[in-house]
Design a protein around this motif. Sequence first.
Motif, mmCIF file in Angstrom:
data_model
loop_
_atom_site.group_PDB
_atom_site.id
_atom_site.type_symbol
_atom_site.label_atom_id
_atom_site.label_comp_id
_atom_site.label_asym_id
_atom_site.label_seq_id
_atom_site.Cartn_x
_atom_site.Cartn_y
_atom_site.Cartn_z
ATOM 1 N N GLU A 90 0.815 -1.312 -0.060
ATOM 2 C CA GLU A 90 -0.058 -0.092 0.100
ATOM 3 C C GLU A 90 0.698 1.198 -0.035
ATOM 4 O O GLU A 90 0.241 2.499 -0.249
ATOM 5 N N GLY A 91 1.918 1.111 0.206
ATOM 6 C CA GLY A 91 2.936 2.282 0.509
ATOM 7 C C GLY A 91 2.738 2.897 1.736
ATOM 8 O O GLY A 91 2.078 2.411 2.961
ATOM 9 N N GLU A 97 3.835 6.377 -2.287
ATOM 10 C CA GLU A 97 3.587 4.978 -3.023
ATOM 11 C C GLU A 97 4.831 3.913 -2.927
ATOM 12 O O GLU A 97 6.074 4.517 -2.722
ATOM 13 N N SER A 98 4.629 2.760 -2.828
ATOM 14 C CA SER A 98 5.689 1.724 -2.458
ATOM 15 C C SER A 98 6.811 2.013 -3.463
ATOM 16 O O SER A 98 8.041 1.718 -3.063
#
Length: 188
Positions: A121-122, A181-182
């Motif tokens: 999900e980050g 963001e990941s």
Amino acid sequence: MGRNNGNKSSGKYDKTSKFISLILRHNPGAIGIKLDQHGWADVQELIAGMGKAGSQINMEILEEIVRTDKKGRYSFNNDKTQIRANQGHSINVDVELLEKEPPEVLYHGTAGRFLPGISKEGLKPMGRLYVHLSSDAKTAEIVGKRHGKPVILKVHSGEMYRNGIKFYLSENNVWLVKSVESKYLEEL
């Protein structure tokens, strides 16, 4: 605006400072006060409300807390009639953050048990308005220790910024972003 530049907390008001943090960041109604749209609270109302809640303080104590808080959580307005938390809110206020270009790399401290979710999900604000990022790995490690065995994530903030993501710098030099963001994260 008055800013806390102190690096040390006196320790004797740590519990009171945490209570003020709860009020100014999450629940002003706990002592019957309101914040304006920018997160400011009337100092005299804060002092009176805390007294009614069983936490007796005065202006001298409040000034010492703001001056010595090791996390630089609070600011007074110019005439010290109003106070607010600099960041970390879970309630919707606009603390008039300064949008700023971040350094190429920032850091985020967390606990290892959160890595599987983060890799999917980050980084999310998790009940706050922003994700908090540090300029250095050491500060991120300290933050991570609060949550368990620390893990430090390198955030490719320069790349994010070039891709149109806005960063903000709080009064106490914490970098804030809505999410990460990941793909912009790397474990150190």
